[in-house]
Design an enzyme around this catalytic site. Sequence first.
Site, PDB file in Angstrom:
ATOM      1  N   CYS A   1       0.803  -1.219   0.000  1.00  0.00           N
ATOM      2  CA  CYS A   1       0.000   0.000   0.000  1.00  0.00           C
ATOM      3  C   CYS A   1       0.841   1.277   0.000  1.00  0.00           C
ATOM      4  O   CYS A   1       0.295   2.380  -0.035  1.00  0.00           O
ATOM      5  CB  CYS A   1      -0.953  -0.014   1.180  1.00  0.00           C
TER       6      CYS A   1
ATOM      7  N   HIS B   1      -2.755   7.746   6.412  1.00  0.00           N
ATOM      8  CA  HIS B   1      -2.987   6.438   5.796  1.00  0.00           C
ATOM      9  C   HIS B   1      -4.368   5.937   6.214  1.00  0.00           C
ATOM     10  O   HIS B   1      -5.116   5.422   5.388  1.00  0.00           O
ATOM     11  CB  HIS B   1      -1.891   5.460   6.204  1.00  0.00           C
TER      12      HIS B   1
ATOM     13  N   GLU C   1      -0.940   5.062  13.935  1.00  0.00           N
ATOM     14  CA  GLU C   1      -0.635   6.263  13.162  1.00  0.00           C
ATOM     15  C   GLU C   1      -0.887   7.503  14.010  1.00  0.00           C
ATOM     16  O   GLU C   1      -0.129   8.480  13.936  1.00  0.00           O
ATOM     17  CB  GLU C   1      -1.447   6.328  11.875  1.00  0.00           C
TER      18      GLU C   1
ATOM     19  N   LYS D   1      -9.721   7.821   2.658  1.00  0.00           N
ATOM     20  CA  LYS D   1     -10.185   6.444   2.455  1.00  0.00           C
ATOM     21  C   LYS D   1     -11.610   6.253   2.976  1.00  0.00           C
ATOM     22  O   LYS D   1     -12.279   5.298   2.594  1.00  0.00           O
ATOM     23  CB  LYS D   1      -9.255   5.450   3.146  1.00  0.00           C
TER      24      LYS D   1
ATOM     25  N   HIS E   1      -9.932   1.825   0.244  1.00  0.00           N
ATOM     26  CA  HIS E   1      -8.472   1.672   0.236  1.00  0.00           C
ATOM     27  C   HIS E   1      -8.042   1.121  -1.122  1.00  0.00           C
ATOM     28  O   HIS E   1      -8.318  -0.032  -1.447  1.00  0.00           O
ATOM     29  CB  HIS E   1      -8.058   0.724   1.366  1.00  0.00           C
TER      30      HIS E   1
ATOM     31  N   PHE F   1       1.657  -3.463   3.939  1.00  0.00           N
ATOM     32  CA  PHE F   1       1.983  -4.783   4.458  1.00  0.00           C
ATOM     33  C   PHE F   1       3.470  -5.064   4.212  1.00  0.00           C
ATOM     34  O   PHE F   1       4.009  -4.744   3.152  1.00  0.00           O
ATOM     35  CB  PHE F   1       1.165  -5.859   3.744  1.00  0.00           C
TER      36      PHE F   1
END
Length: 412
Positions: free
Chosen positions: A163, A303, A314, A335, A340, A399
Amino acid sequence: MSKRVVITGIGVTSPIGNGAEEFWNALCEGRSGIGLVSSFDTSDYPTKIAGEVRDIDFTQYMEPKDVKRSDRAIILGLVAASMAIKDSGLDLASEDLERIGVIVGSGVGGLHTMETEHKKMLDRGPGRVSPFLIPMMITDMPTGCISMAHGLKGPNYAVVSACASAGHSIGDAFMMIKCGLMDVAVAGGTEASITQLSFAGFCSMKAMSTRNETPQKASSPFDSKRDGFVMGEGSGIVVMETLERALARGAKIYGELFGYGATGDAYHLSQPAPEGEGAQRSMKMALATAGLPPESIHYINAHGTSTPFNDKFETIAIKKVFGDHAKAMNISSTKSMTGHLLGASGGIEFIASLLAVRDGIAPPTINYDDPDPECDLNYTPNTAVKREIKYAMSNSFGFGGHNASLVVGKYL
């Protein structure tokens, strides 16, 4: 001498609109692009919702035969790149095409092609598999096809960092322009992973929201009811070039890219490092390369995946990096509206950050109704906010522990 890098073209395909202004208007209005999946039967899946790209005629940008044989990730990227190049005003017929590069990332590449051809092999035998399987499946092919479509012969490769792919692609292009390896870059990300196998895998991980009854409320970053991310698809691509050549050709300038951070967690396959340790270093690196103090940032496009660990860590990371200033910034997760986009998320979110700087508007985090006490910053709840935004940061975390942060600001 290190060169200044500005953004002169934008292209977007997304669940909330296609083209930069349609996309941006939807963000500012707080519109959700999430609905029930239409591309396959989700009866056997716990998750039945996603953000799909709709209402676009791809043949306006590609030959019909190329649309038919190309993977959807390639198509979405080609369309966004064509938009960005047109928007930039570049006259490619008079440019040195060896000085224009393409760096477009994707997290998973041509999943549609892989699944379709695999089923064909099982049902009808290996002799019926398309000769386009490999070239349409491999992750570098959006980049290759964009370069071939426009004759661009500079540095050409794909970044694959889950991502964070688009964020790293834009950051890499930024550094390559600064050090003189190319003058212009077409950079960003593309993804089309709303497929049966991809859905099955993420459902098995219990990573996606199952709030199927209320699709437009399902992506709820930083909210205490968040239960997983909602998958989206699309592409966000920009044209970047040296300030010197942009001024020489009288290009419109959306903003300037100032800083880039890229770090690794070295921690876990899918979970972020505790307290967002890697994210902290990424943001600090972006500020350091920009030569800016934390207090200069007015807006962060987080994010913000709507997953329990990411949003909590975060938040902690932002507090650690920005200290008391963390509460003075507007933060949002777009998002909440787009879903996403995996490897393409950093592309459209960088564009959102750029347009936030241009217009002095912080887009909202929608579906922020029940604040999580562990997520206690100003997430711009539900309604866009007009404010000064001289510098903005865009975060993308993937990831495998891949982190990318970009700092963009007004060209002055």
